[in-house]
Each structure stands twice: as C-alpha cells, then as structure tokens.
Scaffold this active site. Sequence first.
Site, PDB file in Angstrom:
ATOM      1  N   GLY A  48      15.798  -3.574  -4.373  1.00  0.00           N
ATOM      2  CA  GLY A  48      15.104  -3.938  -3.257  1.00  0.00           C
ATOM      3  C   GLY A  48      14.819  -5.156  -2.655  1.00  0.00           C
ATOM      4  N   GLN A  53      10.965 -12.418   1.326  1.00  0.00           N
ATOM      5  CA  GLN A  53      11.679 -13.060   0.128  1.00  0.00           C
ATOM      6  C   GLN A  53      12.573 -13.947   0.611  1.00  0.00           C
ATOM      7  OE1 GLN A  53      12.025  -9.035  -2.000  1.00  0.00           O
ATOM      8  NE2 GLN A  53      11.639 -10.399  -3.513  1.00  0.00           N
ATOM      9  N   CYS A 107      10.990  -8.371 -10.103  1.00  0.00           N
ATOM     10  CA  CYS A 107      11.254  -8.822  -8.746  1.00  0.00           C
ATOM     11  C   CYS A 107      11.933 -10.147  -8.608  1.00  0.00           C
ATOM     12  CB  CYS A 107       9.902  -9.321  -8.295  1.00  0.00           C
ATOM     13  SG  CYS A 107       9.677  -9.770  -6.596  1.00  0.00           S
ATOM     14  N   LEU A 108      12.786 -10.034  -7.701  1.00  0.00           N
ATOM     15  CA  LEU A 108      13.805 -11.268  -7.644  1.00  0.00           C
ATOM     16  C   LEU A 108      13.074 -12.432  -7.336  1.00  0.00           C
ATOM     17  CD1 LEU A 108      16.775  -9.419  -5.479  1.00  0.00           C
ATOM     18  CD2 LEU A 108      16.784 -10.172  -7.928  1.00  0.00           C
ATOM     19  N   HIS A 149       6.733  -1.303  -3.737  1.00  0.00           N
ATOM     20  CA  HIS A 149       6.761  -2.694  -4.323  1.00  0.00           C
ATOM     21  C   HIS A 149       7.366  -3.583  -2.882  1.00  0.00           C
ATOM     22  CE1 HIS A 149       8.321  -5.785  -7.176  1.00  0.00           C
ATOM     23  NE2 HIS A 149       9.035  -6.361  -6.138  1.00  0.00           N
ATOM     24  N   GLU A 150       8.207  -3.108  -2.264  1.00  0.00           N
ATOM     25  CA  GLU A 150       8.794  -3.972  -1.274  1.00  0.00           C
ATOM     26  C   GLU A 150       7.665  -3.948  -0.022  1.00  0.00           C
ATOM     27  OE1 GLU A 150      11.259  -5.608  -1.911  1.00  0.00           O
ATOM     28  OE2 GLU A 150      11.630  -4.455  -3.686  1.00  0.00           O
ATOM     29  N   HIS A 153       5.076  -6.923  -0.552  1.00  0.00           N
ATOM     30  CA  HIS A 153       5.647  -7.973   0.101  1.00  0.00           C
ATOM     31  C   HIS A 153       5.535  -8.375   1.412  1.00  0.00           C
ATOM     32  CE1 HIS A 153       8.120  -9.528  -3.338  1.00  0.00           C
ATOM     33  NE2 HIS A 153       8.694  -8.346  -3.614  1.00  0.00           N
TER      34      HIS A 153
HETATM   35 NI    NI Z   1       9.925  -7.937  -5.328  1.00  0.00          NI
END
Ligand code: NI
Length: 182
Positions: A48, A53, A107-108, A149-150, A153
């Site tokens: 995702g 991000q 998470c990236l 989660h997304e 963000h």
């Molecule tokens: Ni993330």
Amino acid sequence: MLMTILTILVAPNPLLRKKAEPVALVDASIKKLLKNMEETMYAEDGIGLAAPQIGVSKRILIVNVPANVGVDGDLIEGIKPDPDLFFMINPEIVSTSDDFATCQEGCLSVPKQYASVTRHASVVVRYLNEEGKTLEREFKNLQAACVQHEMDHLDGKLFVDYLSTLKRDMLIRKANRLYQKL
Ligand code: NI
C-alpha cells in the site's frame, strides 16, 4: 515503458504528519499521480502507499492486497483473491466492525521495522476510484488492516503511533539510521 519511481519520505519527516487535503477533481494529473504511486509501490515491494508518503498532501492511497490473505499473512480458503488492487481518492470510513484483528505491520516510511497493531477486523469505506466514480466497499482480513493503515497516513498518523512512545521513538530512530546509511 518509462517508469517513474518517486522518493518515499521516511519518518520523522514532518510532511508525514500533515493532514492531507481532499481532491476536488479526479483529472489527468491525479491519474498520472496514481500511476506513479503504483509503480513506486511495486518498485519498493509495498502492499500500500498513501500520497503523503511521497510528499503529496492529498487524500489519495493505493492498496495492493489479495482479498484472500488473512491478517497473519496466510491464505484463507473459500475467498477469491480478486480484486486485489484499489485506487482510493477521498476515502471515508462509513462503518466499522465491533471486532478487532491484530496484524504485524510495517511501513515504507518506517523502513524495515515491524510491530503488532490492532484495528477493526472489517471496515466499509466510501471513496472515489481512479475514474472519479463513488464506490462503497467492505474490506476484511489483511485488506482491512492495509486500508486503515493507509487512511491513517492521510491524517498524518503512522502505525508506530499505536505503540508506546518509547517503542515508537525507537523504531523511528532505527528506521532513520538505516535510511541514512542507504
Ligand atoms: Ni505506511
């Protein structure tokens, strides 16, 4: 084919903490952004990605999880894997389940750090797709965890915020040290 791989911001970058703005119109620039986000997500092996991000403060996210994957990462019998790719613009939670599920998340933007996070086991989300059409859909299993989660963000929230301050700061510090070395 020319690919665009965008730079993913790493915590504690303050841009990851900003509340993102709604998208007024799903036009060609938004579609291009979605495509670039998709290519970036695949390049980084993510499941995702949310626009903040990559430093774009807009309420846009991608989820790439087959429907038949459980929160433990195992396949669930009797569920079709498709669809597994969702482009969501201006997503809003319509309703949540009373039951919860715990998932080992990463998470990236907090590279190579993982922790258990408990979220609603399923959520109904209303959003615009890449064509600007309003859709409403229920997400379960790992898809539900990933969508939540997304969506976090978009409000400047990271998965590490569900942990103790001590653990959160430690994971961000470790991720950042790793990132500096790259
Ligand atoms: Ni993330």
